[in-house]
Scaffold this motif. Sequence first.
Motif, PDB file in Angstrom:
ATOM      1  N   ARG A  34      18.293  41.750 100.013  1.00 19.27           N
ATOM      2  CA  ARG A  34      17.659  40.498 100.410  1.00 19.27           C
ATOM      3  C   ARG A  34      16.339  40.392  99.669  1.00 19.27           C
ATOM      4  O   ARG A  34      15.286  40.530 100.245  1.00 19.27           O
ATOM      5  N   HIS A  35      16.407  40.199  98.373  1.00 21.52           N
ATOM      6  CA  HIS A  35      15.155  40.148  97.623  1.00 21.52           C
ATOM      7  C   HIS A  35      14.439  38.864  97.986  1.00 21.52           C
ATOM      8  O   HIS A  35      15.062  37.828  98.199  1.00 21.52           O
ATOM      9  N   GLY A  36      13.142  38.944  98.110  1.00 20.82           N
ATOM     10  CA  GLY A  36      12.406  37.786  98.588  1.00 20.82           C
ATOM     11  C   GLY A  36      11.203  37.475  97.742  1.00 20.82           C
ATOM     12  O   GLY A  36      10.729  38.306  96.983  1.00 20.82           O
ATOM     13  N   HIS A  37      10.731  36.276  97.890  1.00 26.69           N
ATOM     14  CA  HIS A  37       9.512  35.860  97.204  1.00 26.69           C
ATOM     15  C   HIS A  37       8.526  35.395  98.254  1.00 26.69           C
ATOM     16  O   HIS A  37       8.914  34.876  99.287  1.00 26.69           O
ATOM     17  N   TYR A  38       7.246  35.591  97.959  1.00 27.64           N
ATOM     18  CA  TYR A  38       6.232  35.354  98.971  1.00 27.64           C
ATOM     19  C   TYR A  38       5.067  34.535  98.452  1.00 27.64           C
ATOM     20  O   TYR A  38       4.705  34.626  97.276  1.00 27.64           O
ATOM     21  N   GLY A  93      15.333  31.468  99.847  1.00 25.09           N
ATOM     22  CA  GLY A  93      16.098  31.318  98.618  1.00 25.09           C
ATOM     23  C   GLY A  93      15.333  31.794  97.403  1.00 25.09           C
ATOM     24  O   GLY A  93      14.200  32.253  97.508  1.00 25.09           O
ATOM     25  N   CYS A  94      15.967  31.717  96.249  1.00 24.88           N
ATOM     26  CA  CYS A  94      15.356  32.196  95.024  1.00 24.88           C
ATOM     27  C   CYS A  94      15.358  31.086  93.983  1.00 24.88           C
ATOM     28  O   CYS A  94      16.408  30.582  93.614  1.00 24.88           O
ATOM     29  N   PRO A  95      14.161  30.705  93.520  1.00 21.98           N
ATOM     30  CA  PRO A  95      14.103  29.605  92.550  1.00 21.98           C
ATOM     31  C   PRO A  95      14.441  30.054  91.128  1.00 21.98           C
ATOM     32  O   PRO A  95      14.448  29.238  90.210  1.00 21.98           O
ATOM     33  N   SER A 106      16.862  42.506  87.921  1.00 24.87           N
ATOM     34  CA  SER A 106      15.972  42.152  89.023  1.00 24.87           C
ATOM     35  C   SER A 106      14.777  41.381  88.474  1.00 24.87           C
ATOM     36  O   SER A 106      14.584  41.283  87.264  1.00 24.87           O
ATOM     37  N   HIS A 107      13.990  40.861  89.398  1.00 23.29           N
ATOM     38  CA  HIS A 107      12.753  40.191  89.001  1.00 23.29           C
ATOM     39  C   HIS A 107      11.830  40.190  90.198  1.00 23.29           C
ATOM     40  O   HIS A 107      12.244  40.500  91.317  1.00 23.29           O
ATOM     41  N   SER A 108      10.592  39.864  89.976  1.00 25.25           N
ATOM     42  CA  SER A 108       9.696  39.697  91.114  1.00 25.25           C
ATOM     43  C   SER A 108       8.859  38.461  90.874  1.00 25.25           C
ATOM     44  O   SER A 108       8.592  38.087  89.736  1.00 25.25           O
TER      45      SER A 108
HETATM   46 ZN   LIG Z   1      14.355  35.739  93.149  1.00 22.02          ZN
END
Ligand SMILES: [Zn+2]
Length: 135
Positions: free
Chosen positions: A72-76, A90-92, A110-112
């Motif tokens: 569940r990779h997330g962005h903050y 979601g992931c843009p 992956s990415h952050s």
């Molecule tokens: Zn993402």
Amino acid sequence: MKNTRQRAAILRVLDESAEPLSAEEVHSRLHGEEPSLALSTVYRNLERFCSENLLHRDTFGDGVVRYSPARRHGHYLICTGCDARVRIDGCPLAALEEGLERDTGFSIESHSLTLYGKCPRCMEREKHPEKSGEK
Ligand SMILES: [Zn+2]
Ligand SMILES: [Zn+2]
């Protein structure tokens, strides 16, 4: 037997949390059901889960390492004033990744992405500094 239960409990706490948690936060949330669980054990397990790719570790602006489930990779959004965190649903970047893979031949793993700014409360405080402390 005990180790297996503790490992499952650590993963469950992170699964149930909407936000990434530090080792200390995981430890304190588990204190009720696993009073004998040492902070060093929590640390060791969290790091092992990372090497097993079950967890993802993030270091935010405050330098504290926090963990979240890898799938569940997330962005903050992170407030630079009060350190509030808001998870972006979601992931843009999915569409961008697809295009990049096509254009560059990379297989992206992956990415952050973390966005920093001021939350509405801190914006309000900056606009009306004279009101802080009143009422
Ligand atoms: Zn993402
Ligand atoms: Zn703030």
